[in-house]
Design an enzyme around this catalytic site. Structure first.
Site, short mmCIF file in Angstrom:
data_model
loop_
_atom_site.label_atom_id
_atom_site.label_comp_id
_atom_site.label_asym_id
_atom_site.label_seq_id
_atom_site.Cartn_x
_atom_site.Cartn_y
_atom_site.Cartn_z
N ASP A 1 -4.64 -34.01 3.13
CA ASP A 1 -3.48 -33.46 2.36
C ASP A 1 -3.70 -31.89 1.91
O ASP A 1 -4.38 -31.86 0.80
CB ASP A 1 -2.97 -34.15 1.11
CG ASP A 1 -1.70 -33.87 0.47
OD1 ASP A 1 -0.97 -33.07 1.17
OD2 ASP A 1 -1.40 -34.28 -0.39
N ASP B 1 1.55 -27.72 4.36
CA ASP B 1 1.30 -28.78 3.86
C ASP B 1 1.00 -29.99 4.65
O ASP B 1 2.24 -30.35 5.17
CB ASP B 1 2.40 -29.07 2.72
CG ASP B 1 1.95 -30.61 1.81
OD1 ASP B 1 1.04 -31.18 2.22
OD2 ASP B 1 2.56 -30.95 0.96
#
Length: 421
Positions: free
Chosen positions: A109, A296
């Site tokens: 992430d 992201d």
């Protein structure tokens, strides 16, 4: 510790391009080149009917708000939609903790910085359905006992920050900080198929004295270059090519030139767009001459400020064009003079292809589910107001990153994009 932006890590699923794999996925093996570059295959996971229903309901009903008369007539910029981030469980990597064979599935992430691992210190149902880290069985465990709490739009995680040896591909990281989950409140882990989250954002996002995994690699000079890169397979039938590269990037996944863009805030992987165009026209989404973009990998779809997403969706009018998706306009993110286009078939998710998944919605007592069933397609955008100083900002999630290979360069604090192949 409470993050300054609490929306970041809420875990809600997105299921476009879910990929079927065998349930017993083999442990990942890093393929080394030049000694310090590794190409690590990512696991992919098919999703179930209930999760698909919940996702489509969530996106459609939040988009519906932006077409309501009250929203159009009155700015909603002061609202903060606490539904927040949309973590993707499709792509996970395996790491070893305590010993190389003690493997956990983690989401990689770039939108967070901590390493969270499910722990046997947690006895709640959401924790018990995943593999749990047992610190007492590790000879390299070091107790630090620093409490950590992160709030989410739908609950919170609590944990203890301790230290252990991490094995990632062929890299060994002694004394790696990790947050053992001791309590979880909400849906964060109850229905999701991974054991933890490995954050790859800048260390400024992590709690004080928490050393993120990639920063540990930098300090140990474990890599050829302090870079990593992601390739997400676009073909739903391709179960072999999604890949995470440590120490550089994989030229085999690059089609054409790589364009690099400087990070403007060393918190997220945040860059700046000149404008966001719809059908080649500027519709005022970057009124001040620029927009902040957060790259992201942990976010499945795209998001933007509530008012701006409302403007975008009303201009697209996706719902009225479901039978002729190709007639919809191209969305262009212009970054440092470079055009990054998303075609309608890339930003629209047809729900009609999942008709079997929605069959039971017609008999549901929840009328909102029946209403969503009348939507044949959904744009992959969600309204999200990120507060200052990081916001307002748009999030480039996996919808964008499946088309564009992405390189994250800590040596030069920049993000690179190239057309994926």
């Amino acid at each position: 510790m409470k993050h300054s932006i609490i929306w970041l890590c809420t875990l809600i699923l997105f299921f476009g391009n879910a990929i079927n794999i065998q349930e017993n996925q083999t442990v990942l093996q890093g393929e080394k080149e030049n000694g310090k570059v590794q190409h690590i295959k990512l696991n992919e996971k098919v999703v179930n009917v209930k999760d698909s229903q919940d996702f489509y309901k969530f996106v459609a009903l939040n988009q519906k708000r932006l077409f309501e008369k009250e929203f159009i007539q009155k700015s909603s910029a002061s609202e903060n939609l606490r539904l927040h981030n949309f973590k993707n469980i499709q792509y996970t990597a395996d790491i070893g903790i305590g010993q190389s064979g003690n493997v956990f599935k983690v989401v990689l992430d770039t939108g967070s910085a901590n390493l969270w691992i499910d722990s046997n210190r947690c006895t709640e149902p959401g924790c018990l359905r995943h593999k749990q880290y047992k610190h007492e069985e590790s000879h390299s465990f070091l107790p630090l006992n620093q409490e950590l709490t992160v709030e989410f739009g739908s609950g919170e995680l609590k944990g203890l920050v301790n230290s252990d040896t991490i094995y990632f591909g062929d890299i060994t990281l002694p004394r790696q900080n990790l947050a053992e989950i001791t309590s979880e409140n909400g849906i964060i882990f109850k229905s999701l198929d991974f054991d933890g989250i490995l954050g790859l954002a800048y260390p400024q996002m992590a709690p004080k004295n928490f050393n993120p995994v990639f920063d540990n690699m930098i300090q140990q000079r474990a890599l050829e270059k302090n870079q990593f890169a992601f390739y997400f397979a676009k073909d739903p039938n391709d179960i072999t090519h999604s890949e995470f590269t440590l120490g550089g990037y994989n030229q085999a996944h690059v089609d054409g030139d790589i364009n690099y863009h400087n990070v403007i805030d060393k918190y997220y992987w945040m860059i700046k767009a000149d404008s966001i165009l719809v059908g080649g026209q500027d519709i005022g989404l970057c009124d001040d001459g620029s927009c902040k973009l957060i790259v992201d990998t942990g976010t499945s779809i795209m998001s933007g400020p509530m008012d701006d997403v409302g403007t975008l969706l009303r201009n697209l009018n996706v719902k009225d064009h479901c039978q002729e998706i190709k007639s919809l306009p191209t969305i262009t993110f212009k970054i440092d003079g470079i055009d990054y286009n998303l075609e309608p078939e890339e930003y629209v998710k047809p729900t009609s292809t999942d008709s079997s998944a929605f069959a039971e919605m017609n008999s549901s007592e929840d009328q909102s589910m029946v209403e969503v069933n009348s939507w044949d397609c959904i744009a992959s955008f969600i309204p999200l107001d990120i507060q200052e100083p990081q916001g307002p900002a748009w999030i480039l999630g996996d919808v964008f990153l499946r088309k564009y290979y992405s390189i994250y360069d800590r040596d030069n604090d920049r993000v690179g994009f190239a057309k994926s192949k």
